[in-house]
Enzyme design. Structure first.
Site, PDB file in Angstrom:
ATOM      1  N   GLU A 135       9.721  15.787  15.233  1.00  0.00           N
ATOM      2  CA  GLU A 135      10.406  15.824  13.939  1.00  0.00           C
ATOM      3  C   GLU A 135       9.812  16.976  13.130  1.00  0.00           C
ATOM      4  O   GLU A 135       8.604  16.958  12.866  1.00  0.00           O
ATOM      5  CB  GLU A 135      10.070  14.516  13.229  1.00  0.00           C
ATOM      6  CG  GLU A 135      11.213  13.784  12.653  1.00  0.00           C
ATOM      7  CD  GLU A 135      10.763  12.491  11.973  1.00  0.00           C
ATOM      8  OE1 GLU A 135      11.559  11.973  11.223  1.00  0.00           O
ATOM      9  OE2 GLU A 135       9.647  12.015  12.187  1.00  0.00           O
ATOM     10  N   CYS A 157      13.215  10.784   7.425  1.00  0.00           N
ATOM     11  CA  CYS A 157      13.263  10.427   8.845  1.00  0.00           C
ATOM     12  C   CYS A 157      14.704  10.420   9.362  1.00  0.00           C
ATOM     13  O   CYS A 157      14.924  10.351  10.565  1.00  0.00           O
ATOM     14  CB  CYS A 157      12.577   9.099   9.085  1.00  0.00           C
ATOM     15  SG  CYS A 157      13.073   7.895   7.878  1.00  0.00           S
ATOM     16  N   GLU A 181       9.794   1.141  10.552  1.00  0.00           N
ATOM     17  CA  GLU A 181      10.796   2.198  10.440  1.00  0.00           C
ATOM     18  C   GLU A 181      10.035   3.492  10.651  1.00  0.00           C
ATOM     19  O   GLU A 181       9.285   3.928   9.788  1.00  0.00           O
ATOM     20  CB  GLU A 181      11.463   2.107   9.060  1.00  0.00           C
ATOM     21  CG  GLU A 181      12.794   2.794   9.017  1.00  0.00           C
ATOM     22  CD  GLU A 181      12.654   4.183   8.475  1.00  0.00           C
ATOM     23  OE1 GLU A 181      12.529   5.117   9.311  1.00  0.00           O
ATOM     24  OE2 GLU A 181      12.659   4.334   7.255  1.00  0.00           O
ATOM     25  N   LYS A 227       0.851  -1.182   0.000  1.00  0.00           N
ATOM     26  CA  LYS A 227       0.000   0.000   0.000  1.00  0.00           C
ATOM     27  C   LYS A 227       0.891   1.237   0.000  1.00  0.00           C
ATOM     28  O   LYS A 227       1.467   1.608   1.014  1.00  0.00           O
ATOM     29  CB  LYS A 227      -0.915   0.057   1.231  1.00  0.00           C
ATOM     30  CG  LYS A 227      -2.005   1.124   1.038  1.00  0.00           C
ATOM     31  CD  LYS A 227      -2.548   1.684   2.329  1.00  0.00           C
ATOM     32  CE  LYS A 227      -1.758   2.837   2.868  1.00  0.00           C
ATOM     33  NZ  LYS A 227      -1.667   4.023   1.974  1.00  0.00           N
TER      34      LYS A 227
HETATM   35  P1  ADP Z   1       3.178  10.470   7.100  1.00  0.00           P
HETATM   36  O1  ADP Z   1       2.797  11.427   8.172  1.00  0.00           O
HETATM   37  O2  ADP Z   1       4.609  10.420   6.785  1.00  0.00           O
HETATM   38  O3  ADP Z   1       2.282  10.503   5.897  1.00  0.00           O
HETATM   39  P2  ADP Z   1       1.785   8.125   7.941  1.00  0.00           P
HETATM   40  O4  ADP Z   1       2.189   7.177   9.000  1.00  0.00           O
HETATM   41  O5  ADP Z   1       0.505   8.852   8.128  1.00  0.00           O
HETATM   42  O6  ADP Z   1       3.023   9.061   7.777  1.00  0.00           O
HETATM   43  O7  ADP Z   1       1.716   7.419   6.526  1.00  0.00           O
HETATM   44  C1  ADP Z   1       2.581   6.393   6.126  1.00  0.00           C
HETATM   45  C2  ADP Z   1       1.758   5.327   5.423  1.00  0.00           C
HETATM   46  O8  ADP Z   1       0.827   4.793   6.363  1.00  0.00           O
HETATM   47  C3  ADP Z   1       0.922   5.864   4.263  1.00  0.00           C
HETATM   48  O9  ADP Z   1       0.877   4.896   3.234  1.00  0.00           O
HETATM   49  C4  ADP Z   1      -0.441   6.041   4.894  1.00  0.00           C
HETATM   50  O10 ADP Z   1      -1.500   5.990   3.969  1.00  0.00           O
HETATM   51  C5  ADP Z   1      -0.474   4.823   5.804  1.00  0.00           C
HETATM   52  N1  ADP Z   1      -1.463   4.890   6.885  1.00  0.00           N
HETATM   53  C6  ADP Z   1      -1.946   5.980   7.511  1.00  0.00           C
HETATM   54  N2  ADP Z   1      -2.850   5.609   8.446  1.00  0.00           N
HETATM   55  C7  ADP Z   1      -2.938   4.254   8.395  1.00  0.00           C
HETATM   56  C8  ADP Z   1      -3.685   3.251   9.106  1.00  0.00           C
HETATM   57  N3  ADP Z   1      -4.547   3.584  10.061  1.00  0.00           N
HETATM   58  N4  ADP Z   1      -3.507   1.960   8.777  1.00  0.00           N
HETATM   59  C9  ADP Z   1      -2.642   1.613   7.823  1.00  0.00           C
HETATM   60  N5  ADP Z   1      -1.897   2.494   7.124  1.00  0.00           N
HETATM   61  C10 ADP Z   1      -2.039   3.789   7.399  1.00  0.00           C
END
Ligand code: ADP
Length: 524
Positions: A424, A327, A293, A218
């Site tokens: 961060e 990061c 990570e 994903k």
């Molecule tokens: P950032 O703030 O760097 O976007 P996120 O952790 O929100 O970091 O996003 C990293 C990945 O995690 C993206 O692919 C995002 O769509 C996905 N993501 C965000 N929320 C969820 C969730 N509840 N379950 C699974 N994946 C998620």
């Protein structure tokens, strides 16, 4: 603009006929870069907007889409299938079916597919880089660098797949023989962020496929186009239908489907600490293996004995790569009192030279931030620091280019209790903190729940070792600001995560050990 892009691309020694065509066309008719690039990508079959399930490109089952925008201009690049739990369930079951055949191939056979994929990624380097700059914003030169870096994981693990070894253990009973096999774990759910739209995928998918696992990926909804283009090349490389699936859209639905599925044996994630913790907790129910990570809070420590040019160059690279959106970006620059003024002056001068703008333009080193939330976060942290006594030495506000451009910024008089030292910033803001002794530097550097990357600048060999060993971080750069490579283990300690990616250690995350005891060995 067209002339500028022409020069950027021709700067490299090898140019494709496409880039020459694109540049000539832009110069002659003055057309818009992104439109030309997008139509060329569409013609080449690399502009994909559907998910990939069992080798087929598929719309969302309810036909929903979401927009992918260019952060530099706000223009809509494509409407992409907005998928959820039903599509994810099908992707998982296709990966699960394919696991039995993919895992039974020899390592050499899997290696050939991966090698072919690597070759195709490199052959389409320029198209992929332009697509990445369009959806992510990073300067074209950095995007080209990421394509090479991202592809290198596929090449490395194509080679490394042949080096998965087991063990033979001396038995404790004479008529027994003891063996350890290493076998692929099964279906892997890989969730990736927007800041490295290719490399964060290949760093997971490379070792997963190499070890015999199948994958559901994903990508981030901000940057699915690079991921989908790379997936098309995986198909062209002949990687079997179902071994590599891609879904995107409703992040929590997709994530929950992966977590709930007993068929998914492993979750690998790069992203925020908050989402990582959610995925770790959600994996408990089916006891999945997890590698994470997560966020960092990298200290960059400049000692009095540092060589100033190396320290400035290294800190600049560690801080401003991808406009501060990695990061491992330096989040706090700790400078020893004796060198503080000299370093600050030279550093500010170097930051002044950074050119902000659309990443497709010549000479740009700072693209836009990914979205408005990122700009607001930078503003919030800068305002908090200023309200507590920090001073702006350079920048400190939105850039007059508008959109999500932010001025490269240097703050001084920062201390470790300000929010900017605790969170961060993920933007082009460099806070300078001063310290007196080596012990102070280590204490301040370790005073955080994160532990991903740290940097030190010193000419003393004993100090390099002492400080590296004392830092509670998974990676340490000494006199160097860019340390990521496919051959070394990338990962963090404390709340920065679990597991390592890249290098031979990266394969361990996708392999289970099986102990086999052969009994009753009789003499002939
Ligand atoms: P950032 O703030 O760097 O976007 P996120 O952790 O929100 O970091 O996003 C990293 C990945 O995690 C993206 O692919 C995002 O769509 C996905 N993501 C965000 N929320 C969820 C969730 N509840 N379950 C699974 N994946 C998620």
């Amino acid at each position: 603009m067209a002339t500028a892009l022409y020069r950027v691309i021709l700067h490299g020694s090898k140019t494709s006929s496409y880039t020459r065509f694109l540049c000539r066309r832009m110069m002659s008719v003055g057309s818009v870069v992104s439109e030309d690039a997008i139509s060329r990508l569409r013609d080449s079959g690399l502009l994909k907007t559907q998910g990939l399930i069992n080798g087929d490109w598929i719309d969302a089952y309810d036909g929903k889409t979401f927009e992918v925008q260019n952060p530099a201009t706000g223009s809509v690049l494509a409407n992409v299938a907005c998928m959820g739990n039903r599509e994810t369930a099908d992707a998982i079951s296709s990966a699960s079916k394919t696991f039995s055949s993919w895992s039974k191939l020899t390592a050499g056979e899997r290696s050939k597919y991966l090698r072919k994929w690597y070759d195709l990624l490199i052959d389409h380097k320029e198209d992929l880089a332009i697509l990445m700059t369009l959806e992510q914003g990073k300067p074209l030169k950095e995007a080209l660098g990421e394509i090479s870096y991202g592809a290198s994981f596929i090449e490395f693990f194509a080679e490394e797949s042949k080096r998965i070894y087991g063990d033979i253990i001396s038995p404790t009973i004479a008529d027994r023989r003891l063996f350890v096999l290493r076998q692929p774990i099964g279906v892997v759910g890989a969730i990736t962020p927007w800041n490295f739209p290719l490399a964060m995928i290949t760093r997971k998918v490379g070792p997963a496929l190499a070890s015999g696992c199948t994958v559901v990926v994903k990508p981030s909804e901000f940057t699915p186009l690079t991921a989908l283009a790379a997936s098309e090349l995986a198909l062209q490389a002949g990687i079997p239908a179902g071994a590599f699936n891609v879904v995107m859209g409703n992040a929590s639905e997709i994530g929950d489907s992966m977590l709930e599925s007993p068929q998914v044996k492993k979750i690998t994630f790069t992203g925020s600490t908050a989402v990582g913790k959610k995925l770790m907790a959600g994996s408990a129910n089916t006891v999945k293996k997890v590698s994470l990570e997560l966020g960092g809070n990298a200290p960059c420590i400049v000692f009095d004995d540092a060589e100033i040019d190396i320290a400035v160059k290294g800190s600049l690279a560690a801080k401003f790569r991808n406009s501060g959106q990695t990061c491992v970006c330096a989040n706090r620059i700790l400078v020893q009192e004796g060198i503080y003024e000299k370093f600050a002056n030279a550093f500010i001068k170097a930051v002044q030279d950074l050119k902000v703008g659309n990443g497709l333009m010549e000479g740009i080193s700072q693209g836009p931030l990914i979205n408005e939330n990122s700009v607001q976060k930078a503003e919030r942290l800068v305002n908090d620091a200023l309200s507590k006594g920090a001073k702006v030495m350079l920048g400190g506000k939105r850039h007059n280019l508008g959109m999500t451009f932010y001025e490269p910024t240097v703050l001084c008089n920062v201390d470790n209790d300000m929010l900017i030292s605790r969170e961060e910033v993920f933007g082009p803001v460099a806070p300078l903190l001063s310290f007196k002794t080596e012990e102070d530097a280590i204490r301040i550097a370790n005073d955080t729940s994160a532990g991903l990357a740290a940097y030190i600048f010193t000419t003393s060999m004993p100090r390099s070792w002492r400080v590296s060993e004392a830092l509670e971080y998974g990676m340490v750069g000494i006199n160097e600001g860019i340390i990521s490579t496919e051959v070394a283990p990338f990962g963090g300690v404390k709340q920065s995560g679990l597991g390592r990616e890249g290098s031979r250690y990266g394969l361990d995350e996708y392999l289970e050990m099986k102990y086999i005891c052969l009994g009753n060995i009789k003499d002939a």
